[in-house]
Design an enzyme around this catalytic site. Structure first.
Site, PDB file in Angstrom:
ATOM      1  N   ARG A 138       0.832  -1.212   0.000  1.00 49.33           N
ATOM      2  CA  ARG A 138       0.000   0.000   0.000  1.00 49.33           C
ATOM      3  C   ARG A 138       0.866   1.261   0.000  1.00 49.33           C
ATOM      4  O   ARG A 138       0.563   2.229  -0.698  1.00 49.33           O
ATOM      5  CB  ARG A 138      -0.933   0.012   1.208  1.00 49.33           C
ATOM      6  CG  ARG A 138      -2.200  -0.767   0.989  1.00 49.33           C
ATOM      7  CD  ARG A 138      -3.209  -0.517   2.116  1.00 49.33           C
ATOM      8  NE  ARG A 138      -3.769  -1.800   2.500  1.00 49.33           N
ATOM      9  CZ  ARG A 138      -3.467  -2.490   3.585  1.00 49.33           C
ATOM     10  NH1 ARG A 138      -2.627  -2.025   4.470  1.00 49.33           N
ATOM     11  NH2 ARG A 138      -4.021  -3.656   3.817  1.00 49.33           N
TER      12      ARG A 138
ATOM     13  N   GLN B  11       3.070   2.612 -12.110  1.00 53.63           N
ATOM     14  CA  GLN B  11       3.212   2.373 -13.549  1.00 53.63           C
ATOM     15  C   GLN B  11       3.580   0.914 -13.826  1.00 53.63           C
ATOM     16  O   GLN B  11       3.046   0.289 -14.744  1.00 53.63           O
ATOM     17  CB  GLN B  11       4.276   3.304 -14.134  1.00 53.63           C
ATOM     18  CG  GLN B  11       3.869   4.757 -14.133  1.00 53.63           C
ATOM     19  CD  GLN B  11       5.024   5.695 -14.462  1.00 53.63           C
ATOM     20  OE1 GLN B  11       6.191   5.326 -14.364  1.00 53.63           O
ATOM     21  NE2 GLN B  11       4.694   6.922 -14.847  1.00 53.63           N
TER      22      GLN B  11
ATOM     23  N   GLU C 131      11.668  -3.064  -8.111  1.00 50.97           N
ATOM     24  CA  GLU C 131      11.203  -1.708  -7.803  1.00 50.97           C
ATOM     25  C   GLU C 131      10.964  -1.534  -6.299  1.00 50.97           C
ATOM     26  O   GLU C 131      11.309  -0.499  -5.725  1.00 50.97           O
ATOM     27  CB  GLU C 131       9.922  -1.379  -8.575  1.00 50.97           C
ATOM     28  CG  GLU C 131       9.422   0.031  -8.330  1.00 50.97           C
ATOM     29  CD  GLU C 131      10.403   1.105  -8.781  1.00 50.97           C
ATOM     30  OE1 GLU C 131      10.633   2.051  -7.989  1.00 50.97           O
ATOM     31  OE2 GLU C 131      10.928   1.016  -9.901  1.00 50.97           O
TER      32      GLU C 131
ATOM     33  N   GLU D  51      16.007   3.663  -1.390  1.00 51.21           N
ATOM     34  CA  GLU D  51      15.827   5.112  -1.426  1.00 51.21           C
ATOM     35  C   GLU D  51      15.253   5.634  -0.110  1.00 51.21           C
ATOM     36  O   GLU D  51      15.701   6.667   0.392  1.00 51.21           O
ATOM     37  CB  GLU D  51      14.918   5.498  -2.588  1.00 51.21           C
ATOM     38  CG  GLU D  51      15.584   5.333  -3.933  1.00 51.21           C
ATOM     39  CD  GLU D  51      14.691   5.725  -5.092  1.00 51.21           C
ATOM     40  OE1 GLU D  51      13.472   5.931  -4.890  1.00 51.21           O
ATOM     41  OE2 GLU D  51      15.211   5.836  -6.206  1.00 51.21           O
TER      42      GLU D  51
ATOM     43  N   HIS E 243      25.526  13.236  -0.622  1.00 50.67           N
ATOM     44  CA  HIS E 243      26.701  12.453  -0.265  1.00 50.67           C
ATOM     45  C   HIS E 243      26.951  11.447  -1.391  1.00 50.67           C
ATOM     46  O   HIS E 243      26.012  10.878  -1.944  1.00 50.67           O
ATOM     47  CB  HIS E 243      26.482  11.721   1.059  1.00 50.67           C
ATOM     48  CG  HIS E 243      27.728  11.097   1.591  1.00 50.67           C
ATOM     49  ND1 HIS E 243      28.209   9.893   1.135  1.00 50.67           N
ATOM     50  CD2 HIS E 243      28.598  11.515   2.533  1.00 50.67           C
ATOM     51  CE1 HIS E 243      29.317   9.593   1.771  1.00 50.67           C
ATOM     52  NE2 HIS E 243      29.586  10.561   2.624  1.00 50.67           N
TER      53      HIS E 243
ATOM     54  N   SER F 179      18.391   2.281  -9.050  1.00 47.33           N
ATOM     55  CA  SER F 179      17.775   2.660 -10.320  1.00 47.33           C
ATOM     56  C   SER F 179      18.305   1.795 -11.460  1.00 47.33           C
ATOM     57  O   SER F 179      17.539   1.365 -12.342  1.00 47.33           O
ATOM     58  CB  SER F 179      18.054   4.139 -10.601  1.00 47.33           C
ATOM     59  OG  SER F 179      17.477   4.528 -11.815  1.00 47.33           O
TER      60      SER F 179
ATOM     61  N   TRP G 161      10.398 -11.187 -23.261  1.00 47.17           N
ATOM     62  CA  TRP G 161       9.187 -11.106 -24.081  1.00 47.17           C
ATOM     63  C   TRP G 161       9.536 -11.201 -25.563  1.00 47.17           C
ATOM     64  O   TRP G 161       8.870 -11.899 -26.327  1.00 47.17           O
ATOM     65  CB  TRP G 161       8.423  -9.811 -23.769  1.00 47.17           C
ATOM     66  CG  TRP G 161       7.500  -9.983 -22.596  1.00 47.17           C
ATOM     67  CD1 TRP G 161       7.851 -10.102 -21.287  1.00 47.17           C
ATOM     68  CD2 TRP G 161       6.078 -10.054 -22.647  1.00 47.17           C
ATOM     69  NE1 TRP G 161       6.729 -10.248 -20.521  1.00 47.17           N
ATOM     70  CE2 TRP G 161       5.633 -10.223 -21.316  1.00 47.17           C
ATOM     71  CE3 TRP G 161       5.141  -9.971 -23.678  1.00 47.17           C
ATOM     72  CZ2 TRP G 161       4.282 -10.325 -21.000  1.00 47.17           C
ATOM     73  CZ3 TRP G 161       3.793 -10.067 -23.354  1.00 47.17           C
ATOM     74  CH2 TRP G 161       3.381 -10.246 -22.042  1.00 47.17           C
TER      75      TRP G 161
END
Length: 120
Positions: free
Chosen positions: A24, A35, A71, A78, A89, A100, A114
Site C-alpha cells: 500500500r 506504472q 522496484e 531510497e 553524499h 535505479s 518477451w
C-alpha cells in the site's frame, strides 16, 4: 521491556499484514511502482494468452513480477538513504543510482524475455 516474539501462525499473519502495508505504501508514494503495476496488470493476461507452454507463460509473467520486486527493493533503498539524511553524499547518490540501475536491468530483461519468447 522486551518485546515478545511471534511464532507460528501469528508470525505468518503479522508478516503478511506487514507486506500488505508495504505494498500500500509503495502504491501510495511511488509513481514508478504504480506504472509497473499497470504494466503487470496488462502484461499478465497477455502473457498467459500468448505463451504457448507453461514455461513460456511462467517466463512472460515471471519477469513482470521480477520488475515489481526490484522496484520495491529500490524503493526500500531510497527510503533508507532519505531517512539517514537529505544532504548530498557520494555514497547516498551511488546507492540510489545502483537501485535505479537494477530497475532498468529488470525492465530490459523483461523486454528481452518477451521478445525472445514471442519472436519464434
Amino acid at each position: 521491556m522486551a518485546r515478545q516474539r511471534l511464532t507460528g501462525t501469528a508470525r505468518i499473519c503479522a508478516a503478511f499484514s506487514n507486506s500488505l502495508v508495504g505494498l500500500r505504501a509503495a502504491w501510495k508514494h511511488e509513481e514508478a511502482f504504480r506504472q509497473e503495476c499497470l504494466l503487470f496488470l496488462a502484461g499478465t493476461p497477455l502473457g498467459l494468452w500468448l505463451g504457448q507452454s507453461g514455461v513460456e507463460r511462467a517466463l512472460l509473467v515471471g519477469v513482470l513480477v521480477n520488475v515489481l520486486i526490484v522496484e520495491l527493493l529500490n524503493t526500500a533503498v531510497e527510503a533508507t538513504v532519505d531517512r539517514i539524511g537529505y544532504e548530498r553524499h557520494e555514497l547516498s547518490a551511488r546507492a540510489k543510482d545502483l537501485g535505479s540501475a537494477a530497475v532498468l536491468l529488470a525492465l530490459a530483461g523483461a523486454g528481452l524475455v518477451w521478445a525472445l519468447v514471442l519472436i519464434r
